[in-house]
Design a protein around this motif. Sequence first.
Motif, PDB file in Angstrom:
ATOM      1  N   TYR A   1      73.318  34.971   0.082  1.00 59.72           N
ATOM      2  CA  TYR A   1      72.803  34.304   1.326  1.00 59.72           C
ATOM      3  C   TYR A   1      72.941  35.347   2.482  1.00 59.72           C
ATOM      4  O   TYR A   1      73.795  35.280   3.476  1.00 59.72           O
ATOM      5  CB  TYR A   1      73.799  33.006   1.577  1.00 59.72           C
ATOM      6  N   PRO A   2      72.084  36.275   2.373  1.00 60.73           N
ATOM      7  CA  PRO A   2      72.156  37.371   3.679  1.00 60.73           C
ATOM      8  C   PRO A   2      71.661  36.741   4.748  1.00 60.73           C
ATOM      9  O   PRO A   2      72.003  37.356   5.998  1.00 60.73           O
ATOM     10  CB  PRO A   2      71.159  38.400   2.956  1.00 60.73           C
ATOM     11  N   GLY A   3      71.111  35.746   4.961  1.00 61.05           N
ATOM     12  CA  GLY A   3      70.382  35.041   6.334  1.00 61.05           C
ATOM     13  C   GLY A   3      71.594  34.163   6.899  1.00 61.05           C
ATOM     14  O   GLY A   3      71.045  33.663   7.968  1.00 61.05           O
ATOM     15  N   ILE A   4      72.703  34.030   6.582  1.00 62.11           N
ATOM     16  CA  ILE A   4      73.688  32.893   7.054  1.00 62.11           C
ATOM     17  C   ILE A   4      74.136  33.530   8.316  1.00 62.11           C
ATOM     18  O   ILE A   4      74.382  34.830   8.666  1.00 62.11           O
ATOM     19  CB  ILE A   4      74.660  32.629   6.172  1.00 62.11           C
ATOM     20  N   PRO A   5      74.808  32.504   9.234  1.00 59.62           N
ATOM     21  CA  PRO A   5      75.277  33.144  10.388  1.00 59.62           C
ATOM     22  C   PRO A   5      76.653  34.093  10.128  1.00 59.62           C
ATOM     23  O   PRO A   5      77.289  33.947   9.192  1.00 59.62           O
ATOM     24  CB  PRO A   5      75.832  31.832  11.260  1.00 59.62           C
ATOM     25  N   GLN A   6      77.137  34.722  11.249  1.00 57.27           N
ATOM     26  CA  GLN A   6      78.343  35.439  11.005  1.00 57.27           C
ATOM     27  C   GLN A   6      79.684  34.893  10.802  1.00 57.27           C
ATOM     28  O   GLN A   6      79.799  33.525  11.430  1.00 57.27           O
ATOM     29  CB  GLN A   6      78.398  36.471  12.234  1.00 57.27           C
ATOM     30  N   SER A   7      80.472  35.207   9.938  1.00 63.29           N
ATOM     31  CA  SER A   7      81.930  34.369  10.107  1.00 63.29           C
ATOM     32  C   SER A   7      82.563  34.712  11.049  1.00 63.29           C
ATOM     33  O   SER A   7      82.407  35.490  11.970  1.00 63.29           O
ATOM     34  CB  SER A   7      82.802  34.946   8.815  1.00 63.29           C
ATOM     35  N   ILE A   8      83.886  33.961  11.432  1.00 67.34           N
ATOM     36  CA  ILE A   8      84.732  33.958  12.381  1.00 67.34           C
ATOM     37  C   ILE A   8      85.581  35.625  12.416  1.00 67.34           C
ATOM     38  O   ILE A   8      85.399  36.424  13.498  1.00 67.34           O
ATOM     39  CB  ILE A   8      85.720  33.068  12.396  1.00 67.34           C
ATOM     40  N   LEU A   9      85.900  36.109  11.195  1.00 63.30           N
ATOM     41  CA  LEU A   9      86.230  37.423  11.202  1.00 63.30           C
ATOM     42  C   LEU A   9      85.357  38.402  11.544  1.00 63.30           C
ATOM     43  O   LEU A   9      85.501  39.239  12.572  1.00 63.30           O
ATOM     44  CB  LEU A   9      86.792  37.631   9.703  1.00 63.30           C
ATOM     45  N   GLU A  10      83.989  38.349  11.203  1.00 63.41           N
ATOM     46  CA  GLU A  10      83.223  39.165  11.520  1.00 63.41           C
ATOM     47  C   GLU A  10      82.685  39.205  13.141  1.00 63.41           C
ATOM     48  O   GLU A  10      82.675  40.490  13.937  1.00 63.41           O
ATOM     49  CB  GLU A  10      81.740  38.924  10.727  1.00 63.41           C
ATOM     50  N   ILE A  11      82.630  38.346  13.674  1.00 62.25           N
ATOM     51  CA  ILE A  11      82.639  38.124  14.999  1.00 62.25           C
ATOM     52  C   ILE A  11      83.645  38.624  15.914  1.00 62.25           C
ATOM     53  O   ILE A  11      83.458  39.301  16.813  1.00 62.25           O
ATOM     54  CB  ILE A  11      82.293  36.374  15.510  1.00 62.25           C
ATOM     55  N   SER A  12      84.742  38.225  15.483  1.00 65.82           N
ATOM     56  CA  SER A  12      86.017  38.736  16.140  1.00 65.82           C
ATOM     57  C   SER A  12      86.019  40.207  16.120  1.00 65.82           C
ATOM     58  O   SER A  12      86.603  40.897  17.020  1.00 65.82           O
ATOM     59  CB  SER A  12      87.231  37.977  15.514  1.00 65.82           C
ATOM     60  N   LYS A  13      85.855  40.879  14.697  1.00 64.21           N
ATOM     61  CA  LYS A  13      85.963  42.374  14.874  1.00 64.21           C
ATOM     62  C   LYS A  13      84.845  42.861  15.722  1.00 64.21           C
ATOM     63  O   LYS A  13      85.073  44.093  16.401  1.00 64.21           O
ATOM     64  CB  LYS A  13      85.533  42.802  13.229  1.00 64.21           C
ATOM     65  N   ILE A  14      83.333  42.367  15.672  1.00 59.69           N
ATOM     66  CA  ILE A  14      82.641  43.133  16.482  1.00 59.69           C
ATOM     67  C   ILE A  14      83.052  42.955  18.045  1.00 59.69           C
ATOM     68  O   ILE A  14      82.923  43.718  18.864  1.00 59.69           O
ATOM     69  CB  ILE A  14      81.140  42.229  16.565  1.00 59.69           C
ATOM     70  N   GLU A  15      83.675  41.818  18.390  1.00 56.11           N
ATOM     71  CA  GLU A  15      84.061  41.500  20.044  1.00 56.11           C
ATOM     72  C   GLU A  15      85.049  42.594  20.531  1.00 56.11           C
ATOM     73  O   GLU A  15      85.224  42.854  21.478  1.00 56.11           O
ATOM     74  CB  GLU A  15      84.315  40.353  20.119  1.00 56.11           C
ATOM     75  N   HIS A  16      85.895  42.833  19.418  1.00 58.20           N
ATOM     76  CA  HIS A  16      87.218  43.629  19.716  1.00 58.20           C
ATOM     77  C   HIS A  16      87.008  44.948  19.546  1.00 58.20           C
ATOM     78  O   HIS A  16      87.784  45.743  19.747  1.00 58.20           O
ATOM     79  CB  HIS A  16      88.480  42.942  19.024  1.00 58.20           C
ATOM     80  N   ASN A  17      85.978  45.488  18.747  1.00 55.83           N
ATOM     81  CA  ASN A  17      85.878  46.860  18.361  1.00 55.83           C
ATOM     82  C   ASN A  17      85.416  47.739  19.558  1.00 55.83           C
ATOM     83  O   ASN A  17      84.821  47.388  20.589  1.00 55.83           O
ATOM     84  CB  ASN A  17      84.538  46.820  17.483  1.00 55.83           C
TER      85      ASN A  17
END
Length: 413
Positions: free
Chosen positions: A327-343
């Motif tokens: 399912y490559p088209g699904i929205p990002q997970s909570i962990l992925e969003i958190s990593k991107i925001e805090h990176n």
Amino acid sequence: MVRAAEDEQNMNPGVGDEGATNNDSKCSVAVSDLDTVKEKFAKLLLGEDMSGGGKGVSSAQALSNAITNLAAAVFGEQSRLEPMPPERKARWRKEMDWLLSVTDHIVEFVPSKQNTNGVNMEIMVTRQRSDLHMNIPALRKLDAMLIECLDNFQGEHEFTYASKDDNEAKSQRKREEDKWWLPTPKVPADGLSESTKKWLQFQKDAVHQVLKAALAINAQILMEMEVPESYTETLPKNGRASLGDYIYKSITVEHFDPDHFLSSMDLTIDHKIVDLKNRFEASVVIWKRKMSAKDGRSSWGSGVSLEKREQFGDRAETILLILKQRYPGIPQSILEISKIEHNRDVGLAILESYSRILESLAHKVLSRIEDVQHADALTQNPSLGDMKTNSLKDSVKILTSGKFPDAVEEIES
């Protein structure tokens, strides 16, 4: 000689005017580009806080947002299998070159031998950081492959797209019913010719290779990003609480079959897939923290043995790998969003956003090809219109090793 030249110009006034017009046009384009560059990099330096009050996002987040927004503006309207308009293609290449130019100045120190007056010396020199040196050219190649694939659909083909007023198209069941806004492909009444089917499958296979490579790069980059403390603070103290009793019991049995487990789960809508992904990612983080705990008195400690916890973590990561592939088209997970925001690593931010938007575009092109194949299949078997298909799920080869394929190998294969 001067007089003769002046006389010739007087006799042909349009010649000089045309040259001046071309020069003016080039100057205006250059000035326009310069203004755009100034605006973009001003936003990056201000962290998107145009008040200048210092409340903006980090440089890494600003660059990630810039690449994501550019892709949305350029590819957002790409709902058909057709070449990109020249102006959008030119904008994409030009503005991505500007944004990626930052990576030329992200360097690392490496030892180098130098001979001075017959004396060999080892000195430290700078070069582009190794992860950027390897992945930026790979992503550029994937980018070019996707654009080339869309260019291949130039000209007349056996399939077309129905107009909004086409009643026959309105009655046809789409492959993805929830995406009602997408145009409906139309094929001849007797279906596509064999040569067109083979050509279409060739294009699909090429895009699928791009998708797998982009997935591999994105997964690796996200893995390298640190898990934010703000994320771990929200987690329960054990994996069972994160997964729930049913899922926990299912993956802790003696003989675990990931495909059998997923077949027992309701994954009919994106929300449920993302929820399952969130649960497993949280459990993996919890188990890894428990394994890294120095003693049993840690708040993350537990009575489960180290070997069992490692086994459960491997099983959870296998499930996550399968979900990402299917399912490559699904929205990002909570962990992925958190990593991107805090990176805060600018290089990782660029690699993650670039690979993510290429993954998204490849999935979009792949889905549009499958729409045409579905319309062709309906001409042979109309009953297929009553079946919901997920050909991505059926076509992806699942790897149980817990690792994505090597991105370079996927590009070159």
